[in-house]
Enzyme design. Structure first.
Site, PDB file in Angstrom:
ATOM      1  N   ASP A 363      -0.999  -0.860   1.046  1.00 48.50           N
ATOM      2  CA  ASP A 363      -0.634  -2.059   0.093  1.00 48.50           C
ATOM      3  C   ASP A 363       0.654  -2.072  -0.280  1.00 48.50           C
ATOM      4  OD1 ASP A 363      -1.799  -3.866  -2.055  1.00 48.50           O
ATOM      5  OD2 ASP A 363      -0.831  -2.331  -3.363  1.00 48.50           O
ATOM      6  N   GLU A 399       0.626  -4.420   4.642  1.00 46.75           N
ATOM      7  CA  GLU A 399       0.557  -5.621   3.874  1.00 46.75           C
ATOM      8  C   GLU A 399       2.110  -5.802   3.628  1.00 46.75           C
ATOM      9  OE1 GLU A 399      -1.025  -7.814  -0.160  1.00 46.75           O
ATOM     10  OE2 GLU A 399      -0.415  -5.707  -0.286  1.00 46.75           O
TER      11      GLU A 399
END
Length: 730
Positions: A363, A399
């Protein structure tokens, strides 16, 4: 007088546990068969108390008197699995200098393998005085915070290992552990919403029949809810608020004991592996659950605030009471520091070696790669990951953005990283929403995004293609709403993305108009067909294959209810069949999942075809002016299966069928010309989005020449070739 705790087996002498010097490594709590070694890193502490809890919650404190290389440690003979524990750390409370020590706060061990108890909202959670932040709050937080648990797990893996599915064969299914089965009628009520529920045959069979090869689990590291959500009567559902990087989230366990959560997680991995499905974890190493300078003191902030977090100010006398926030969540872990980088790597290795997971999706990965301020391809984070003999061998997905300046780094992560391709999502959404963007960028996205990933030696599977994800509209909502409906989140609809590159098909929200309903269903199929026929790694969002809706909520992070859970009683069976059909085509056709980038070069021995060619509706190859025509809404993509440039494991060339794929985003039907010799002697229509299941009602063979594409549609045509006459010797 010796006594033994009935629950934990810990030995106490006169109310005090025996403490031996122990060892500074490994960090965390480790049982050796006769006792447990405790080790905690803190560079700035003046003292550390180990706190052990009886079954009735009675606390026993012991000062750790040994320190080695900034690690406080001690061994307690007789203390074993099941023991609840935490720490209290002494030192100065001087926020301006970055120090936030407060021994009134019970702190969770960052290395604990299991967690017991829930976070309860109370003012005692906060290490600072709410009226004067320069003062320490004296209230005891122990009744309101979770504890670590000493565990020992001898799980019978029985030869289970990572699957190592090739990237080019991978189909990712992003799914929430709880939301997947909370409403599943065939999963026993006691298992719904748990690791055991996800491993239940009823759910595993759904994945297998769909053709999924990997689940990407939303965060399963133990997390807690933010105080602002608890005050509104909500909780964090997605889990991007990590507190324990080694512990499976306790609430997802059906087991009665804290140690049982580890066993249950392993059993889930083993069951998925047995079905041929890899397990990828969405991990949140960029920030923690402690928030900004107003947030609670739960672990890192009280152990060594300046050691774990990026703080403002660099010079002598600078105010370091605030956090540098590249994440939008209040703080950023300082991965530049050896102890923090060590925590991250120890956690990754643990989940691979002990929990048998197959990879990670990071993330806001750009936040991990910032050296000083800029994202740095040569950062210590990349160096350590690439050199690690364990972590470097699993699937690594970034990401590739954060919320800081310069944080959007799609295409810029180094090998061997793959990336969530945000440009793929944006382009495909633009095309099907009717934006006049032409086909030039679409061509890159359909064929693996060579403009992003080729220059540094990566391959098409560096692109994880997606159109929806947990964050944003579901696929059904993408074609039903143009305006977000986030009122239930309690932020006056200010949260969530406002520019979604979508189209509601002419009516906002649900409608009984059959024409609009049919168009929306076709648009969903158009998006999914594009995704599954594109080169790269497709990622499906759980429930999109069933028509799942969130009622227009595009930021359902705090909706742990029917808004977010998959409703198995309201599924679109035709859509499921469509997705399974498209995944099956992809699985059977290597040319649809190329391992190397197309060259657009002539394929030897074919009479002039190319491995990749682009056609206009006229049946001619696209011209230079066509590529820059923003009004062009129809394109044919020809993939010659005789031109695949990779070999099988025995070194034999791979040969496949050839395909002609038409994408038409215009509202009206369009006449196209199917190219003849040498491209094909005919074409078989195998997938067409005007049909609810994607399959024509009867075999459809089309000769070269004129054909009509329905408005807003995708066709996948298998190229037919007449048998070549055999050569005869004179």
């Amino acid at each position: 007088m010796l006594r033994v705790d009935a629950q934990t087996g810990a030995r106490w002498h006169g109310g005090t546990a025996e403490v031996w010097p122990g060892s500074p490594a490994p960090l965390g709590a480790h049982w050796d068969g006769t006792g447990t070694n405790f080790a905690l890193w803190s560079a700035g502490a003046s003292g550390v108390d180990l706190c052990l809890f009886d079954a009735d919650g009675t606390e026993h404190r012991q000062q750790l008197q040994e320190t080695t290389h900034q690690v406080w440690h001690g061994r307690l003979p007789g203390v074993g699995p099941g023991q609840r524990y935490g720490y209290r750390v002494h030192g100065p409370h001087d926020p301006a200098s970055g120090a936030r020590y407060n021994p009134a706060k019970l702190l969770l061990d960052p290395y604990t393998r299991a967690v017991d108890g829930e976070l309860v909202l109370d003012d005692a959670l906060f290490g600072h005085d709410r009226h004067d932040p320069n003062l320490a709050d004296p209230r005891d937080s122990a009744p309101f915070v979770p504890r670590g648990v000493v565990i020992h797990d001898s799980f019978p893996w029985d030869g289970d290992t990572r699957l190592d599915t090739p990237w080019s064969d991978t189909v990712v299914y992003e799914v929430h552990v709880k939301g997947a089965t909370m409403l599943h009628p065939d999963v026993p009520p006691t298992l719904r919403g748990t690791y055991a529920g996800l491993a239940h045959p009823a759910f595993v069979e759904h994945l297998v029949s769909l053709g999924v090869t990997a689940v990407e689990l939303l965060p399963v590291h133990h997390f807690v809810s933010e105080p602002h959500l608890l005050r509104r009567g909500l909780t964090n559902h997605w889990g991007y608020n990590t507190l324990g990087y080694f512990a499976p989230h306790a609430a997802y366990s059906s087991a009665g004991s804290a140690g049982g959560q580890v066993t249950e997680f392993k059993a889930m991995v083993k069951a998925l592996h047995a079905a041929g499905i890899e397990v990828i974890l969405d991990v949140v190493y960029n920030h923690t659950a402690e928030g900004d300078h107003t947030g609670p003191t739960l672990s890192f902030k009280g152990i060594d605030n300046a050691g774990y977090y990026r703080l403002g100010g660099f010079g002598a006398g600078d105010d370091r009471s605030r956090y540098t926030d590249y994440t939008g969540c209040g703080n950023t872990l300082d991965v530049r520091r050896p102890a923090v980088l060590g925590l991250l790597m120890d956690s990754l290795r643990y989940w691979v070696t002990e929990m048998h997971v197959d990879g990670f999706r990071f993330d806001l990965a750009s936040a991990l790669a910032r050296s000083m301020h800029d994202v740095d391809r040569l950062s210590a984070f990349f160096d350590v990951v690439h050199q690690d003999p364990v972590v470097s061998t699993v699937k690594l997905i970034a990401e590739p953005w954060d919320v800081g300046e310069g944080g959007y780094q799609v295409g810029n992560f180094p090998p061997p990283w793959t990336e969530w391709n945000g440009k793929y999502r944006d382009t495909v959404r633009d095309v099907w929403s009717g934006a006049r963007v032409g086909v030039r960028d679409l061509a890159y996205r359909l064929t693996g995004s060579s403009d992003l990933y080729r220059s540094d030696g990566r391959r098409p599977f560096a692109s994880v293609n997606f159109i929806t994800a947990h964050d944003g509209f579901t696929m059904a909502d993408l074609v039903t709403y143009e305006q977000k409906r986030n009122e239930a989140n309690g932020e006056d609809n200010r949260d969530g993305e406002s520019h979604n590159r979508n189209w509601n098909c002419g009516v906002e929200g649900p409608t009984d108009d059959p024409a609009v309903t049919e168009l929306r269903a076709r648009q969903v199929r158009n998006h999914l067909a594009t995704l599954l026929l594109s080169t790269g790694v497709p990622m499906l969002t759980a429930g999109d294959e069933l028509g799942r809706t969130q009622g227009g909520n595009n930021n359902a992070y705090c909706q742990d209810n029917e808004v977010s859970w998959i409703d198995w009683g309201a599924i679109d069976a035709d859509l499921w069949s469509f997705v399974a059909h498209a995944v099956g085509l992809r699985r059977r056709s290597p040319v649809l999942r190329q391992e190397a980038f197309f060259e657009g070069a002539e394929v030897a021995g074919t009479g002039g075809t190319r491995d990749l060619a682009w056609f206009s509706p006229s049946g001619e190859q696209l011209t230079s002016s066509d590529w820059f025509d923003t009004g062009l809404q129809t394109v044919g993509m020809y993939l010659d299966g005789r031109g695949i440039r990779h070999r099988d494991q025995r070194g034999r060339p791979v040969v496949d069928d050839s395909w002609l794929i038409w994408l038409h985003a215009g509202a009206d039907a369009v006449d196209v010309v199917l190219p003849g010799d040498p491209w094909g002697d005919g074409y078989e229509l195998v997938l067409a989005t005007e049909y609810p299941t994607g399959q024509p009602p009867r075999p459809t063979a089309l000769p070269p020449g004129p054909a009509q594409l329905p408005g807003r549609s995708v066709w996948a045509l298998r190229v037919l070739r007449h048998p070549q006459p055999e050569a005869h010797a004179d």
